[in-house]
Enzyme design. Sequence first.
Site, short mmCIF file in Angstrom:
data_model
loop_
_atom_site.label_atom_id
_atom_site.label_comp_id
_atom_site.label_asym_id
_atom_site.label_seq_id
_atom_site.Cartn_x
_atom_site.Cartn_y
_atom_site.Cartn_z
N ASP A 108 2.01 21.95 -7.45
CA ASP A 108 1.19 23.08 -7.00
C ASP A 108 -0.30 22.73 -7.07
O ASP A 108 -0.72 21.90 -7.86
CB ASP A 108 1.47 24.32 -7.85
CG ASP A 108 1.09 24.12 -9.30
OD1 ASP A 108 1.42 23.05 -9.85
OD2 ASP A 108 0.44 25.02 -9.88
N GLU A 109 -1.07 23.38 -6.24
CA GLU A 109 -2.54 23.37 -6.32
C GLU A 109 -3.14 21.97 -6.52
O GLU A 109 -3.97 21.76 -7.40
CB GLU A 109 -2.99 24.29 -7.46
CG GLU A 109 -2.59 25.74 -7.27
CD GLU A 109 -3.04 26.62 -8.41
OE1 GLU A 109 -3.37 27.79 -8.17
OE2 GLU A 109 -3.03 26.15 -9.58
#
Length: 538
Positions: free
Chosen positions: A306-307
Amino acid sequence: MNAVIPRPARQATATGGELPVAGPWRIRAADGRLAAVAGTVRALLEPHLRDRLLPPDADGGATGSGPATLTLALDEEPRAPHRTTVGISPRGAAEPVDESYRLTVTERGITCRAVTPEGVFRAAATAIQLLTTSAARILCQELTDAPHYAWRGLMVDPARGYLTPGELRRVIDLAALYKLNVLHLHLTDNEGWRLQLPAAPELTAPRGDGAPREYYTTEDYRALQEYAAERFVTVVPEIDLPGHCAALREAMPGLPAAPAPEGLAGRFPFVPPLDLADPGTRDVVAAILADVCRLTAGPFVHIGGDEAVGMTADGFALAIRELRALVRASGRRPLAWQESSRAGIAPDDIAQFWVDVPMMDLPDTEEELADRPELLAAGHTLEFIKALKAFFAPADHDLARIVQGGGRVLLSPQSHLYLDRPYAHEVTPAHQVEAGARLGFRTYRSGGVRHTADWNPAAHAVPDERIAGVEATLFGESVGGFDDLTTLLLPRMVSVAETAWTGRQPEWEGHRTRLARHAQLWEERGLAYLASTEIPWP
C-alpha cells in the site's frame, strides 16, 4: 430474548423451562477429541464464572443434579449449515471448514454440538455469551447457526502502537468470543519493526544510542500462534513493503531508493520505497521473507503493497511480483493491499480492499476545507489534498481490476471497517470526552457505533464468490496503550463481527439492545470500551 452476537440464524425456545446461571458449573467433553477444546473453553470462562467454575477433575461423569454442565459433543453425521459459507479458509483448506453448530439449553445445562471441533468451539463462544449476558436465568432454547464468510478478521498495528504478547493474547480471546478467526498483525512500518528474524538481527538490535527496541522474539511469535490456534484463530503476519520501510532503512542503511516519478522530488516528504530491481535489495528482502514464512504456522503472509509513495508504476509492479514470488517460493500464500492489483491479478491472488477517492471524503474547495477542522489541524492544504486525490485516483479502479482478474477481495473499507476512526463527539459520554478527543486518526471524519454497524458488504457490488472475507482494521497512530486499543475496538468490533458472520448488517434497534448487555462481558475481562450514548447501557 438472548443477547448473543453474532445473532444466531435460528432460535427455538422451549416452553416453560429455565436454566439457573448462578450456581456452580462444570465443563464436560463428551468425546476425547474435544479435551483440548474443553481446556480452552475453561480458560475463556474463568474471568466470568471464577470460583463457580469447578476444577477439571470435577468435569467427568454424566449430567445430574447439582452443578450445571457445559457439554461439548461431536455429531456423528454432517449437518447442512443454515447459511452458505463463502470465501477463503484462513487455515488454507480447499473448502471452508464446517463451523455450523447446534446449541441446546435445558434446565440442567448447555450442550454444544457440531461436526467439527471448530463448530463446537463456536457454539461454546455462544454459550459463554449466554452465561455472561443473561441475568439470573436462561430460557431453555435451541440455537442453530453457521457463518456466511469463512474469513472473519481483525488487524491490529503493533508497528505503531506496540502491544505486549500478553495484550495480543487478550485480543485473541476477544476475537474468539465473537467468532472472528483471523488476527492480522501489521508488524512493520515506518515507525517500527516488531518481529525478530535470525536472517536479519539488525532489524531488532538496540538503536545507535543504545535504546532497546520493542519486538516479538521468535519464541514469542511461535507461542502466540499456538495460543491463537487453540482458539481457532489464524495469525497472518504483515511485512509491509516496498513502501512504509523507514524502520528497515534505519536498521539497514544504504539500500538504494526506487526510481521516483518525474517532478515529485521536493514537493512532499516521503520515505523512498525499496527498489526490488536492485539485486542487493532483493537478496535482503528474500532472506527476510524466507524467515517470516518459516516462522509462520499458518498458510498466509501479507506483503503490504500500500501507499508506495515516490515509486514509478513499473517499479511498483515489479516489486509486487517479486514479493509474491518470494512468499510462494517459501511455501506460503501471499496477500496484499488492493494496490497490488496494479501488478496484475490471478485467480490465486487475494487483495485487501480499503479505499477509493470518494471514500476518502476530501474537500474540493477552500470553503469546504474551512468546514473540516480535523484536516486543518493536521496541516492539510488544498494543494496537498489535490495531490492526495491524484495519488489515490488509481484506487477507484482497483476493485474492478481484482474482480475482472479472477482474484479474491478481502473487504476492509476505510469508510466503515477502519476502527481507528474517531468517535463522534455527540455520541461520546461526558466521562470519556478526553479519550474521545484523543483517540483515532484525526484526518477521518468522526462516527459512531451505528455508522460501523450500517455497513453492508453488498454495497461494493462484488459477487459473493469473489469475496475472500471481511476484516476490520485498527491502525495504531493514536494508540498509547492497551486501554486505548480496546476503547477504539469496543463496541464497534462486535458490530463488524456480526456482519462478517451473518453476511449482512444487523438490524440496528435489536443490535444496540443486545450490545448493551455485553458491557458486563467486557468489564469482567478488564476491557475498556467507549460507552456510546447510542447504546442503552444497563
